[in-house]
Scaffold this motif. Structure first.
Motif, mmCIF file in Angstrom:
data_model
loop_
_atom_site.group_PDB
_atom_site.id
_atom_site.type_symbol
_atom_site.label_atom_id
_atom_site.label_comp_id
_atom_site.label_asym_id
_atom_site.label_seq_id
_atom_site.Cartn_x
_atom_site.Cartn_y
_atom_site.Cartn_z
ATOM 1 N N MET A 119 45.330 38.231 17.118
ATOM 2 C CA MET A 119 46.106 38.292 18.357
ATOM 3 C C MET A 119 46.785 39.652 18.428
ATOM 4 O O MET A 119 47.009 40.293 17.406
ATOM 5 C CB MET A 119 47.212 37.220 18.377
ATOM 6 C CG MET A 119 46.758 35.797 18.303
ATOM 7 S SD MET A 119 48.166 34.676 18.321
ATOM 8 C CE MET A 119 48.199 34.267 20.029
ATOM 9 N N SER A 120 47.150 40.039 19.634
ATOM 10 C CA SER A 120 47.978 41.231 19.809
ATOM 11 C C SER A 120 49.442 40.823 19.653
ATOM 12 O O SER A 120 49.770 39.623 19.684
ATOM 13 C CB SER A 120 47.754 41.817 21.199
ATOM 14 O OG SER A 120 48.230 40.924 22.188
ATOM 15 N N SER A 121 50.319 41.792 19.532
ATOM 16 C CA SER A 121 51.758 41.487 19.457
ATOM 17 C C SER A 121 52.218 40.788 20.728
ATOM 18 O O SER A 121 53.019 39.850 20.673
ATOM 19 C CB SER A 121 52.568 42.764 19.256
ATOM 20 O OG SER A 121 52.338 43.295 17.987
ATOM 21 N N GLN A 122 51.704 41.248 21.851
ATOM 22 C CA GLN A 122 52.057 40.630 23.136
ATOM 23 C C GLN A 122 51.581 39.177 23.190
ATOM 24 O O GLN A 122 52.319 38.291 23.598
ATOM 25 C CB GLN A 122 51.438 41.431 24.291
ATOM 26 C CG GLN A 122 51.725 40.859 25.665
ATOM 27 C CD GLN A 122 53.174 40.987 26.063
ATOM 28 O OE1 GLN A 122 53.859 41.886 25.605
ATOM 29 N NE2 GLN A 122 53.639 40.086 26.894
ATOM 30 N N GLY A 123 50.349 38.936 22.767
ATOM 31 C CA GLY A 123 49.821 37.574 22.754
ATOM 32 C C GLY A 123 50.601 36.678 21.817
ATOM 33 O O GLY A 123 50.865 35.510 22.135
ATOM 34 N N PHE A 124 50.988 37.209 20.668
ATOM 35 C CA PHE A 124 51.784 36.430 19.720
ATOM 36 C C PHE A 124 53.144 36.104 20.322
ATOM 37 O O PHE A 124 53.619 34.972 20.211
ATOM 38 C CB PHE A 124 51.947 37.194 18.403
ATOM 39 C CG PHE A 124 52.601 36.383 17.330
ATOM 40 C CD1 PHE A 124 51.843 35.529 16.532
ATOM 41 C CD2 PHE A 124 53.960 36.455 17.111
ATOM 42 C CE1 PHE A 124 52.446 34.766 15.546
ATOM 43 C CE2 PHE A 124 54.564 35.695 16.127
ATOM 44 C CZ PHE A 124 53.803 34.852 15.336
ATOM 45 N N ALA A 125 53.773 37.074 20.964
ATOM 46 C CA ALA A 125 55.084 36.848 21.581
ATOM 47 C C ALA A 125 54.992 35.783 22.672
ATOM 48 O O ALA A 125 55.865 34.916 22.780
ATOM 49 C CB ALA A 125 55.626 38.153 22.152
ATOM 50 N N GLU A 126 53.940 35.834 23.480
ATOM 51 C CA GLU A 126 53.765 34.838 24.532
ATOM 52 C C GLU A 126 53.511 33.456 23.953
ATOM 53 O O GLU A 126 54.047 32.456 24.438
ATOM 54 C CB GLU A 126 52.625 35.253 25.457
ATOM 55 C CG GLU A 126 52.952 36.473 26.295
ATOM 56 C CD GLU A 126 51.755 37.049 27.015
ATOM 57 O OE1 GLU A 126 50.634 36.508 26.864
ATOM 58 O OE2 GLU A 126 51.939 38.055 27.723
ATOM 59 N N THR A 127 52.706 33.385 22.916
ATOM 60 C CA THR A 127 52.431 32.106 22.256
ATOM 61 C C THR A 127 53.703 31.546 21.639
ATOM 62 O O THR A 127 53.982 30.348 21.745
ATOM 63 C CB THR A 127 51.351 32.288 21.175
ATOM 64 O OG1 THR A 127 50.175 32.811 21.789
ATOM 65 C CG2 THR A 127 51.029 30.972 20.489
ATOM 66 N N LEU A 128 54.490 32.410 21.017
ATOM 67 C CA LEU A 128 55.755 31.979 20.418
ATOM 68 C C LEU A 128 56.715 31.474 21.484
ATOM 69 O O LEU A 128 57.364 30.434 21.307
ATOM 70 C CB LEU A 128 56.382 33.130 19.632
ATOM 71 C CG LEU A 128 57.718 32.840 18.958
ATOM 72 C CD1 LEU A 128 57.562 31.732 17.908
ATOM 73 C CD2 LEU A 128 58.263 34.097 18.317
ATOM 74 N N ALA A 129 56.814 32.177 22.607
ATOM 75 C CA ALA A 129 57.709 31.748 23.685
ATOM 76 C C ALA A 129 57.290 30.390 24.233
ATOM 77 O O ALA A 129 58.128 29.506 24.426
ATOM 78 C CB ALA A 129 57.706 32.789 24.804
ATOM 79 N N LEU A 130 56.007 30.217 24.460
ATOM 80 C CA LEU A 130 55.523 28.934 24.960
ATOM 81 C C LEU A 130 55.731 27.843 23.915
ATOM 82 O O LEU A 130 56.156 26.733 24.237
ATOM 83 C CB LEU A 130 54.048 29.034 25.340
ATOM 84 C CG LEU A 130 53.426 27.798 25.965
ATOM 85 C CD1 LEU A 130 54.158 27.414 27.245
ATOM 86 C CD2 LEU A 130 51.963 28.034 26.254
ATOM 87 N N GLY A 131 55.450 28.153 22.658
ATOM 88 C CA GLY A 131 55.635 27.179 21.589
ATOM 89 C C GLY A 131 57.085 26.748 21.438
ATOM 90 O O GLY A 131 57.374 25.590 21.142
ATOM 91 N N ASN A 132 58.014 27.671 21.653
ATOM 92 C CA ASN A 132 59.433 27.335 21.554
ATOM 93 C C ASN A 132 59.882 26.432 22.692
ATOM 94 O O ASN A 132 60.884 25.738 22.570
ATOM 95 C CB ASN A 132 60.290 28.601 21.526
ATOM 96 C CG ASN A 132 60.397 29.174 20.136
ATOM 97 O OD1 ASN A 132 60.432 28.441 19.153
ATOM 98 N ND2 ASN A 132 60.436 30.487 20.042
ATOM 99 N N ALA A 133 59.167 26.452 23.791
ATOM 100 C CA ALA A 133 59.528 25.601 24.924
ATOM 101 C C ALA A 133 59.032 24.168 24.749
ATOM 102 O O ALA A 133 59.455 23.279 25.479
ATOM 103 C CB ALA A 133 58.960 26.192 26.212
#
Length: 176
Positions: free
Chosen positions: A39-53
């Motif tokens: 994953m890219s850093s951006q993709g990881f950040a988006e996945t993390l944000a969605l996962g936290n929700a």
């Protein structure tokens, strides 16, 4: 080979990480983004944000998503197993020992020394996300989202899931 890499990518952070899901996220990011490049850093950040929700532990959600993206259902199973099973076995094995020595000054000191390390790892991850946001979205959008999120969380005690959803909507509608 991909299953072995998935296993290692989630086994190592979960074994050496201390402090639960949020504390091992920087370790998982190092494996998934830097080491294997899944994953890219951006993709990881988006996945993390969605996962936290979403409800449930963040480490298992990240493992399931990344595992599925890399190697399908088998990959998700391997990544989740590497996340859960070793920690579960160690927890069961160490629970009796820690319970017997719970009042020990050594055990209390160990916990006090680990907390600053976790705080620094989380600060490093946050800095990385901030720099990525500045590069991809710009300073103005990053500042707007950051200020609105801080006010919503601190002043209005808004649930973090709603803050993440609001940021996603803002990003989807406003940021090109």
């Amino acid at each position: 080979m991909i299953y072995w890499e998935l296993f290692l990518a989630f086994f190592i952070p979960n074994i050496i990480g201390y402090g639960g899901g949020p504390a091992i996220i920087p370790l998982i990011e190092a494996e998934v983004v830097s080491r294997y490049g899944w994953m890219s850093s951006q993709g990881f950040a988006e996945t993390l944000a969605l996962g936290n929700a979403l409800p449930s532990p963040i480490a298992t959600k990240m493992a399931g998503y990344v595992g599925y993206e890399v190697a399908g259902i088998g990959g998700a199973f391997v990544a989740i197993s590497a996340t859960v099973v070793p920690s579960l076995l160690l927890m069961i094995g160490a629970l009796g020992l820690l319970y017997r020595h719970r009042d020990s000054p050594r055990v209390k000191r160990m916990s006090q020394w680990v907390r600053p390390v976790i705080a620094m790892m989380m600060a490093w991850l946050t800095l990385g996300f901030l720099l990525e946001s500045l590069n991809s979205s710009g300073a103005i959008h990053t500042l707007i989202i950051g200020v609105v999120a801080a006010v919503a969380l601190i002043r209005f005690k808004t649930h973090p899931a709603f803050v993440v959803m609001g940021a996603l909507v803002y990003g989807g509608l406003i940021i090109p």
